[in-house]
Design a protein around this motif. Structure first.
Motif, PDB file in Angstrom:
ATOM      1  N   THR A   1       0.839  -1.197   0.000  1.00 47.34           N
ATOM      2  CA  THR A   1       0.000   0.000   0.000  1.00 47.34           C
ATOM      3  C   THR A   1       0.877   1.252   0.000  1.00 47.34           C
ATOM      4  OG1 THR A   1      -0.133   0.438   2.393  1.00 47.34           O
ATOM      5  CG2 THR A   1      -1.586  -1.274   1.507  1.00 47.34           C
ATOM      6  N   ARG A   2       0.238   2.388  -0.161  1.00 47.25           N
ATOM      7  CA  ARG A   2       0.934   3.677  -0.108  1.00 47.25           C
ATOM      8  C   ARG A   2       0.677   4.396   1.209  1.00 47.25           C
ATOM      9  NH1 ARG A   2       2.955   5.326  -4.990  1.00 47.25           N
ATOM     10  NH2 ARG A   2       2.302   4.110  -6.816  1.00 47.25           N
ATOM     11  N   LEU A   3       0.154   3.672   2.196  1.00 47.11           N
ATOM     12  CA  LEU A   3      -0.088   4.272   3.499  1.00 47.11           C
ATOM     13  C   LEU A   3       1.229   4.760   4.108  1.00 47.11           C
ATOM     14  CD1 LEU A   3      -2.575   1.675   5.039  1.00 47.11           C
ATOM     15  CD2 LEU A   3      -3.133   3.973   4.210  1.00 47.11           C
ATOM     16  N   SER A   4       1.185   5.896   4.762  1.00 43.62           N
ATOM     17  CA  SER A   4       2.376   6.411   5.426  1.00 43.62           C
ATOM     18  C   SER A   4       2.655   5.596   6.686  1.00 43.62           C
ATOM     19  CB  SER A   4       2.180   7.881   5.800  1.00 43.62           C
ATOM     20  OG  SER A   4       1.181   7.999   6.812  1.00 43.62           O
ATOM     21  N   VAL A   5       3.871   5.733   7.204  1.00 48.63           N
ATOM     22  CA  VAL A   5       4.225   5.043   8.439  1.00 48.63           C
ATOM     23  C   VAL A   5       3.299   5.490   9.568  1.00 48.63           C
ATOM     24  CG1 VAL A   5       6.025   4.758  10.191  1.00 48.63           C
ATOM     25  CG2 VAL A   5       6.622   4.679   7.756  1.00 48.63           C
ATOM     26  N   GLU A   6       2.951   6.773   9.589  1.00 48.89           N
ATOM     27  CA  GLU A   6       2.041   7.288  10.608  1.00 48.89           C
ATOM     28  C   GLU A   6       0.669   6.619  10.506  1.00 48.89           C
ATOM     29  OE1 GLU A   6       3.935   9.115   8.659  1.00 48.89           O
ATOM     30  OE2 GLU A   6       5.361   9.965  10.112  1.00 48.89           O
ATOM     31  N   GLN A   7       0.158   6.453   9.283  1.00 47.94           N
ATOM     32  CA  GLN A   7      -1.151   5.837   9.091  1.00 47.94           C
ATOM     33  C   GLN A   7      -1.129   4.355   9.497  1.00 47.94           C
ATOM     34  OE1 GLN A   7      -1.414   7.015   4.938  1.00 47.94           O
ATOM     35  NE2 GLN A   7      -3.235   8.264   5.386  1.00 47.94           N
ATOM     36  N   ILE A   8      -0.043   3.680   9.161  1.00 43.79           N
ATOM     37  CA  ILE A   8       0.078   2.267   9.528  1.00 43.79           C
ATOM     38  C   ILE A   8       0.150   2.128  11.045  1.00 43.79           C
ATOM     39  CG2 ILE A   8       1.560   0.224   9.386  1.00 43.79           C
ATOM     40  CD1 ILE A   8       2.350   1.149   6.554  1.00 43.79           C
ATOM     41  N   ALA A   9       0.910   2.985  11.672  1.00 42.55           N
ATOM     42  CA  ALA A   9       1.020   2.949  13.131  1.00 42.55           C
ATOM     43  C   ALA A   9      -0.346   3.120  13.784  1.00 42.55           C
ATOM     44  CB  ALA A   9       1.979   4.043  13.600  1.00 42.55           C
ATOM     45  N   GLU A  10      -1.133   4.036  13.256  1.00 44.70           N
ATOM     46  CA  GLU A  10      -2.467   4.277  13.807  1.00 44.70           C
ATOM     47  C   GLU A  10      -3.368   3.062  13.626  1.00 44.70           C
ATOM     48  OE1 GLU A  10      -6.213   7.411  13.274  1.00 44.70           O
ATOM     49  OE2 GLU A  10      -4.398   7.636  12.076  1.00 44.70           O
ATOM     50  N   ARG A  11      -3.319   2.439  12.449  1.00 42.62           N
ATOM     51  CA  ARG A  11      -4.177   1.279  12.183  1.00 42.62           C
ATOM     52  C   ARG A  11      -3.801   0.088  13.050  1.00 42.62           C
ATOM     53  NH1 ARG A  11      -6.165   1.108   5.940  1.00 42.62           N
ATOM     54  NH2 ARG A  11      -6.567   3.324   5.722  1.00 42.62           N
ATOM     55  N   LEU A  12      -2.548   0.016  13.466  1.00 41.88           N
ATOM     56  CA  LEU A  12      -2.098  -1.109  14.276  1.00 41.88           C
ATOM     57  C   LEU A  12      -2.082  -0.773  15.763  1.00 41.88           C
ATOM     58  CD1 LEU A  12       0.797  -2.487  12.032  1.00 41.88           C
ATOM     59  CD2 LEU A  12      -1.557  -3.301  12.211  1.00 41.88           C
ATOM     60  N   SER A  13      -2.697   0.366  16.117  1.00 43.47           N
ATOM     61  CA  SER A  13      -2.882   0.767  17.516  1.00 43.47           C
ATOM     62  C   SER A  13      -1.577   1.044  18.256  1.00 43.47           C
ATOM     63  CB  SER A  13      -3.687  -0.303  18.278  1.00 43.47           C
ATOM     64  OG  SER A  13      -4.979  -0.427  17.729  1.00 43.47           O
ATOM     65  N   TYR A  14      -0.588   1.559  17.547  1.00 42.00           N
ATOM     66  CA  TYR A  14       0.612   2.049  18.215  1.00 42.00           C
ATOM     67  C   TYR A  14       0.382   3.495  18.645  1.00 42.00           C
ATOM     68  CZ  TYR A  14       3.389  -2.014  16.870  1.00 42.00           C
ATOM     69  OH  TYR A  14       3.878  -3.283  16.731  1.00 42.00           O
ATOM     70  N   ALA A  15       1.106   3.916  19.677  1.00 42.06           N
ATOM     71  CA  ALA A  15       0.916   5.269  20.203  1.00 42.06           C
ATOM     72  C   ALA A  15       1.275   6.321  19.167  1.00 42.06           C
ATOM     73  CB  ALA A  15       1.753   5.466  21.470  1.00 42.06           C
ATOM     74  N   ASP A  16       2.348   6.048  18.394  1.00 38.51           N
ATOM     75  CA  ASP A  16       2.775   6.989  17.363  1.00 38.51           C
ATOM     76  C   ASP A  16       3.707   6.273  16.396  1.00 38.51           C
ATOM     77  OD1 ASP A  16       5.320   6.858  18.681  1.00 38.51           O
ATOM     78  OD2 ASP A  16       4.684   8.467  20.021  1.00 38.51           O
ATOM     79  N   ALA A  17       4.144   6.974  15.350  1.00 36.55           N
ATOM     80  CA  ALA A  17       4.991   6.374  14.318  1.00 36.55           C
ATOM     81  C   ALA A  17       6.321   5.911  14.882  1.00 36.55           C
ATOM     82  CB  ALA A  17       5.214   7.379  13.177  1.00 36.55           C
TER      83      ALA A  17
END
Length: 341
Positions: A298-314
């Motif tokens: 995908t072209r999701l940013s690292v920040e977007q992936i972090a959010e989808r995987l329930s991490y606090a931040d990138a």
């Protein structure tokens, strides 16, 4: 009697349901008693047992009793692209022989109910399908689908070099035999000793222009890893994985998962320990799997992936990813792009 509890992609169930809907069946009827709903059916991350797909086939046959040759119509929808990594591995194979070897090694990544073997005799090679363990009520559908799908794959691998096909079936000539002549371009036999797809043996070792040994080797390894992951999806740990994968948004709270399984978190912890794992290990595994897929596909940013995987931040995601994989998200993303070029 063969056990049908081994895991496979939901893709085949999607294909079968789509076929049934096109012929007028209702999706809800096709999913009856399968444990699938529209959301899980349309989720590419869903993994099902072979028994679930058998239930879909039975529903399809029940809902469309007047449509002859459903197995043949289904078979024409199983292109290499439907099989994920296994299909890409075959498409990258330098020769048809290598593709056939991969097919045998990783049959668990296909959608067959019949085991198949390869025989070489004289000038011909034969793919022999044994459907003796397939439930009798779906046996005809199954062998029609599987030999047609195998023919389709051979056409994609060999192109015009394949020439006229020669197939044989153990069942008697059916009333819809004309459909066989439509789908298979060569000789078709019924009441034969074996279910076979037959083609010139020399084609096995013809170099394929689009083959790539390095890519095929890499995908071979990924096929092996995928089977290992799916094998781990049985038992309570498998149910936990499925619940975590279905959650949107994704939360990683053990109490919620335990409640969905109608047990306490203490009981869940004990059962997972008995299976040699823990809730945290399963969470880390799923996060890694999904992170790799999103970074590579995908072209999701690292920040977007972090959010989808329930991490606090990138930053938290990047640190965890490097700890578990030995690579940063950026390195893996660049490697994925270079492989696709």
């Amino acid at each position: 009697m063969k056990s049908w509890d081994f895991c496979r992609s939901v893709t085949s169930a999607q294909i079968l349901v789509a076929l049934g809907v096109e012929y007028g069946a209702q999706e809800a009827a096709l999913l009856r008693d399968t444990g699938l709903d529209q959301q899980s059916l349309n989720n590419p991350e869903t993994i099902v047992e072979a028994s679930t797909e058998i239930a879909v086939v039975r529903n399809l046959l029940r809902e469309l009793p007047t449509v002859d040759g459903l197995g043949l119509f289904a078979g024409e929808r199983y292109h290499l692209s439907a099989y994920g990594i296994w299909g890409f591995a075959l498409a990258s194979s330098p020769t048809a022989r290598k593709a056939v070897e991969l097919s045998q090694t990783y049959q668990e990544l296909t959608f067959v109910f019949s085991g198949f073997t390869v025989k070489e005799e004289g000038d011909y090679a034969r793919l022999v399908f044994n459907n003796s363990d397939t439930p009798a009520d779906i046996a005809l559908f199954s062998i029609e689908r599987e030999i047609h799908a195998a023919m389709l794959i051979m056409r994609e691998l060999l192109g015009s070099a394949l020439g006229p096909e020669w197939v044989s079936f153990q069942h008697p000539r059916p009333a819809h035999a004309a459909l066989y002549e439509k789908f298979f371009r060569g000789r078709v036999e019924f009441s034969a000793p074996q279910n076979e797809l037959i083609f010139p043996r020399a084609l096995l070792d013809e170099p394929r222009v689009v083959g790539n040994t390095a890519t095929a080797s890499l995908l071979d390894k990924q096929c092996s890893e995928l089977i290992a992951k799916r094998s781990a999806r049985k038992g309570v740990s498998g149910k936990v994985r499925d619940i975590l994968l279905r959650q949107r948004p994704m939360t990683m709270e053990m109490e919620l998962v335990a409640e969905a399984l109608c047990m306490t978190s203490r009981t869940l912890r004990r059962k997972l320990s008995a299976e040699g794992t823990s809730f945290r290990q399963l969470v880390d595994e799923i996060r890694m799997t999904l992170a790799e897929e999103m970074l590579s596909g995908t072209r999701l940013s690292v920040e977007q992936i972090a959010e989808r995987l329930s991490y606090a931040d990138a930053s938290s995601f990047s640190q965890a990813f490097k700890r578990m994989s030995g690579k940063t998200p950026g390195v893996l993303r660049r490697q994925g792009r270079s492989l696709s070029v």
